[in-house]
Design a protein around this motif. Sequence first.
Motif, mmCIF file in Angstrom:
data_model
loop_
_atom_site.group_PDB
_atom_site.id
_atom_site.type_symbol
_atom_site.label_atom_id
_atom_site.label_comp_id
_atom_site.label_asym_id
_atom_site.label_seq_id
_atom_site.Cartn_x
_atom_site.Cartn_y
_atom_site.Cartn_z
ATOM 1 N N ALA A 194 3.787 -1.292 -9.484
ATOM 2 C CA ALA A 194 3.920 -2.716 -9.804
ATOM 3 C C ALA A 194 4.718 -3.440 -8.726
ATOM 4 C CB ALA A 194 4.588 -2.887 -11.163
ATOM 5 N N ALA A 195 5.747 -2.778 -8.207
ATOM 6 C CA ALA A 195 6.508 -3.375 -7.107
ATOM 7 C C ALA A 195 5.613 -3.612 -5.897
ATOM 8 C CB ALA A 195 7.682 -2.469 -6.740
ATOM 9 N N GLY A 196 4.716 -2.645 -5.638
ATOM 10 C CA GLY A 196 3.779 -2.810 -4.533
ATOM 11 C C GLY A 196 2.790 -3.939 -4.779
ATOM 12 N N LEU A 197 2.246 -4.011 -5.992
ATOM 13 C CA LEU A 197 1.281 -5.059 -6.307
ATOM 14 C C LEU A 197 1.929 -6.437 -6.263
ATOM 15 C CD1 LEU A 197 -0.631 -3.299 -9.226
ATOM 16 C CD2 LEU A 197 -1.455 -3.682 -6.899
ATOM 17 N N LEU A 198 3.173 -6.561 -6.741
ATOM 18 C CA LEU A 198 3.884 -7.834 -6.670
ATOM 19 C C LEU A 198 4.172 -8.218 -5.230
ATOM 20 C CD1 LEU A 198 6.413 -7.449 -9.636
ATOM 21 C CD2 LEU A 198 4.417 -8.969 -9.526
ATOM 22 N N ARG A 199 4.512 -7.213 -4.415
ATOM 23 C CA ARG A 199 4.754 -7.475 -2.983
ATOM 24 C C ARG A 199 3.485 -7.977 -2.317
ATOM 25 N NH1 ARG A 199 5.821 -9.185 1.034
ATOM 26 N NH2 ARG A 199 7.069 -8.413 2.770
ATOM 27 N N ARG A 200 2.352 -7.389 -2.683
ATOM 28 C CA ARG A 200 1.074 -7.824 -2.103
ATOM 29 C C ARG A 200 0.739 -9.238 -2.552
ATOM 30 N NH1 ARG A 200 -3.881 -3.847 -2.891
ATOM 31 N NH2 ARG A 200 -2.593 -2.655 -1.442
ATOM 32 N N THR B 11 0.825 -1.207 0.000
ATOM 33 C CA THR B 11 0.000 0.000 0.000
ATOM 34 C C THR B 11 0.858 1.255 0.000
ATOM 35 O OG1 THR B 11 -1.781 -1.149 1.186
ATOM 36 C CG2 THR B 11 -1.785 1.248 1.283
ATOM 37 N N LEU B 12 1.935 1.249 0.782
ATOM 38 C CA LEU B 12 2.824 2.403 0.850
ATOM 39 C C LEU B 12 3.572 2.602 -0.470
ATOM 40 C CD1 LEU B 12 4.282 1.887 4.448
ATOM 41 C CD2 LEU B 12 2.449 3.433 3.744
ATOM 42 N N LEU B 13 3.963 1.512 -1.127
ATOM 43 C CA LEU B 13 4.628 1.625 -2.424
ATOM 44 C C LEU B 13 3.684 2.202 -3.475
ATOM 45 C CD1 LEU B 13 6.692 -1.692 -2.578
ATOM 46 C CD2 LEU B 13 7.606 0.637 -2.582
ATOM 47 N N ILE B 14 2.436 1.760 -3.458
ATOM 48 C CA ILE B 14 1.451 2.299 -4.406
ATOM 49 C C ILE B 14 1.227 3.783 -4.139
ATOM 50 C CG2 ILE B 14 -0.948 2.153 -5.180
ATOM 51 C CD1 ILE B 14 -0.835 -0.843 -4.515
ATOM 52 N N ALA B 15 1.235 4.175 -2.854
ATOM 53 C CA ALA B 15 1.094 5.596 -2.516
ATOM 54 C C ALA B 15 2.260 6.400 -3.067
ATOM 55 C CB ALA B 15 1.012 5.761 -0.998
ATOM 56 N N ALA B 16 3.481 5.854 -2.957
ATOM 57 C CA ALA B 16 4.648 6.548 -3.511
ATOM 58 C C ALA B 16 4.524 6.684 -5.025
ATOM 59 C CB ALA B 16 5.927 5.785 -3.145
ATOM 60 N N GLY B 17 4.045 5.628 -5.682
ATOM 61 C CA GLY B 17 3.842 5.686 -7.126
ATOM 62 C C GLY B 17 2.818 6.724 -7.527
ATOM 63 N N THR B 18 1.775 6.855 -6.726
ATOM 64 C CA THR B 18 0.738 7.849 -7.005
ATOM 65 C C THR B 18 1.308 9.254 -7.007
ATOM 66 O OG1 THR B 18 -0.959 6.441 -6.007
ATOM 67 C CG2 THR B 18 -1.474 8.782 -6.218
ATOM 68 N N LEU B 19 2.098 9.587 -5.986
ATOM 69 C CA LEU B 19 2.680 10.939 -5.916
ATOM 70 C C LEU B 19 3.743 11.150 -6.983
ATOM 71 C CD1 LEU B 19 1.887 13.210 -3.947
ATOM 72 C CD2 LEU B 19 1.037 10.958 -3.312
ATOM 73 N N ALA C 68 7.047 9.548 -18.950
ATOM 74 C CA ALA C 68 7.907 9.204 -17.816
ATOM 75 C C ALA C 68 7.125 9.205 -16.508
ATOM 76 C CB ALA C 68 9.075 10.194 -17.731
ATOM 77 N N ALA C 69 6.206 10.163 -16.350
ATOM 78 C CA ALA C 69 5.397 10.228 -15.135
ATOM 79 C C ALA C 69 4.537 8.977 -14.995
ATOM 80 C CB ALA C 69 4.523 11.479 -15.156
ATOM 81 N N GLY C 70 3.871 8.590 -16.090
ATOM 82 C CA GLY C 70 3.002 7.416 -16.025
ATOM 83 C C GLY C 70 3.770 6.127 -15.851
ATOM 84 N N LEU C 71 4.834 5.930 -16.636
ATOM 85 C CA LEU C 71 5.594 4.689 -16.560
ATOM 86 C C LEU C 71 6.336 4.558 -15.225
ATOM 87 C CD1 LEU C 71 7.105 4.360 -20.167
ATOM 88 C CD2 LEU C 71 5.112 3.189 -19.183
ATOM 89 N N GLY C 72 6.905 5.658 -14.747
ATOM 90 C CA GLY C 72 7.590 5.610 -13.458
ATOM 91 C C GLY C 72 6.636 5.235 -12.331
ATOM 92 N N GLY C 73 5.446 5.828 -12.339
ATOM 93 C CA GLY C 73 4.451 5.469 -11.332
ATOM 94 C C GLY C 73 4.044 4.014 -11.433
ATOM 95 N N LEU C 74 3.918 3.522 -12.667
ATOM 96 C CA LEU C 74 3.548 2.121 -12.865
ATOM 97 C C LEU C 74 4.619 1.177 -12.325
ATOM 98 C CD1 LEU C 74 1.975 2.120 -16.449
ATOM 99 C CD2 LEU C 74 0.799 1.724 -14.288
ATOM 100 N N VAL C 75 5.888 1.532 -12.513
ATOM 101 C CA VAL C 75 6.969 0.682 -12.014
ATOM 102 C C VAL C 75 6.920 0.580 -10.486
ATOM 103 C CG1 VAL C 75 9.481 0.526 -11.751
ATOM 104 C CG2 VAL C 75 8.493 1.063 -13.972
ATOM 105 N N ILE C 76 6.761 1.722 -9.822
ATOM 106 C CA ILE C 76 6.707 1.720 -8.363
ATOM 107 C C ILE C 76 5.464 0.980 -7.863
ATOM 108 C CG2 ILE C 76 6.618 3.164 -6.289
ATOM 109 C CD1 ILE C 76 8.049 5.343 -7.902
#
Length: 382
Positions: A356-362, A196-204, A346-354
């Motif tokens: 994605a790390a959160g979703l994989l962790r979940r 959840t925290l990783l997805i929040a970082a990706g959002t910002l 870059a904004a969209g892809l960078g957020g997706l990478v971060i």
Amino acid sequence: MFLARLPMTMNGVLMTLYVVTGLGRGYGAAGLVGAGVTLGMALGAPLLGRSFDRYGLRPVVAVCGIGTTVFWFAAPHLPFEALAAVAVPAGMLSVPAGSLARQILAALVPDEELRAAYSLDTISVEATFMIGPAIGIAAITTLSPTFTLSALGALFGGTAFLIWLIDPPIRASAEPGASTTRPPLRSWLSGKLVATLLIAAGTLFVLVGTELATLAALRANGDIGMTGLVIAVMCTASMTGGVVHGAVKKSLPQGLLMLLLALLVIPVGLADHPWWLLMLVLIPTNLLCAPTLAATTETVSRIAPPQARGEAMGLQDASTRLGLALGSPVVGFAIDHSSPEWGFVAAGLGGLVIAAAGLLRRRSASAAREPAIAAAGGGGNG
């Protein structure tokens, strides 16, 4: 809490303008001080949240209010080197208005109405960003920097005093486990919460990158004068999305909202001029801004135990500031070495990478839990 957030939306732009115009330094030097304050806020948020959990609201707010007020009253009298040196500790002592507001709402609002409450809170944040920076810029350009920075310190101190005076609850006495011993960090900092925290970082990351790319596109096309209107429409779209998210009985989950937010911003660069077309194509992604932030807070509040909620909300603040800190240089690099259109990508892809790390962790945390549950069930049957 709306008033407490106002000076926080002004301090970055005021510090930048003061370092550049008042001290005669470059934007790089101003960015160094601003990065120090941001880093301090990121480091301080979970520590202050833990202090809220342990000591209560009033002692922590009193210390933070006094420290922040002293810093902003002293700032216009300090040389650049001293200003840069105290930036991190000053950031650490900032009243964590965002995480504190969410903690108060969790204590005051019934569980079934938390989505609406957090949505309204996010809408309030958008309103402060529409008002605060404009007031700050108007003040420092028409008044002296010393007076403006001192007034900012007075605003920080005054709102901290109001919070101290009202002393709102940060934990409901009726909550299960509210009076029990604080659980160890390892017991509640689960894989789901980390995700959840990783997805929040990706959002910002997406949000700050989108704003930077928008400014670059308007500047490149000679429409910089329309920046205020475009940002106002972006904020209005976000607030509208927040109203819908808070009004419906069941909304989309945080992960899906984040994915849509990032995917919708990637093609924006294909229609970056004229300015009114850029403004229109930015509306869909901004409609998901407030809902994603509100869903993040709702998820953190649901996962964290009541007696550790302050630290959990502080970790959420730290993760969002991490996303902000990463988004600006990464998207800025993409713009400098290509064009504003690629800034949106870059904004969209960078957020997706971060994210994605959160979703994989979940997913990995859920997969690890299922065999353990199955093994426990098999042992019981045997």
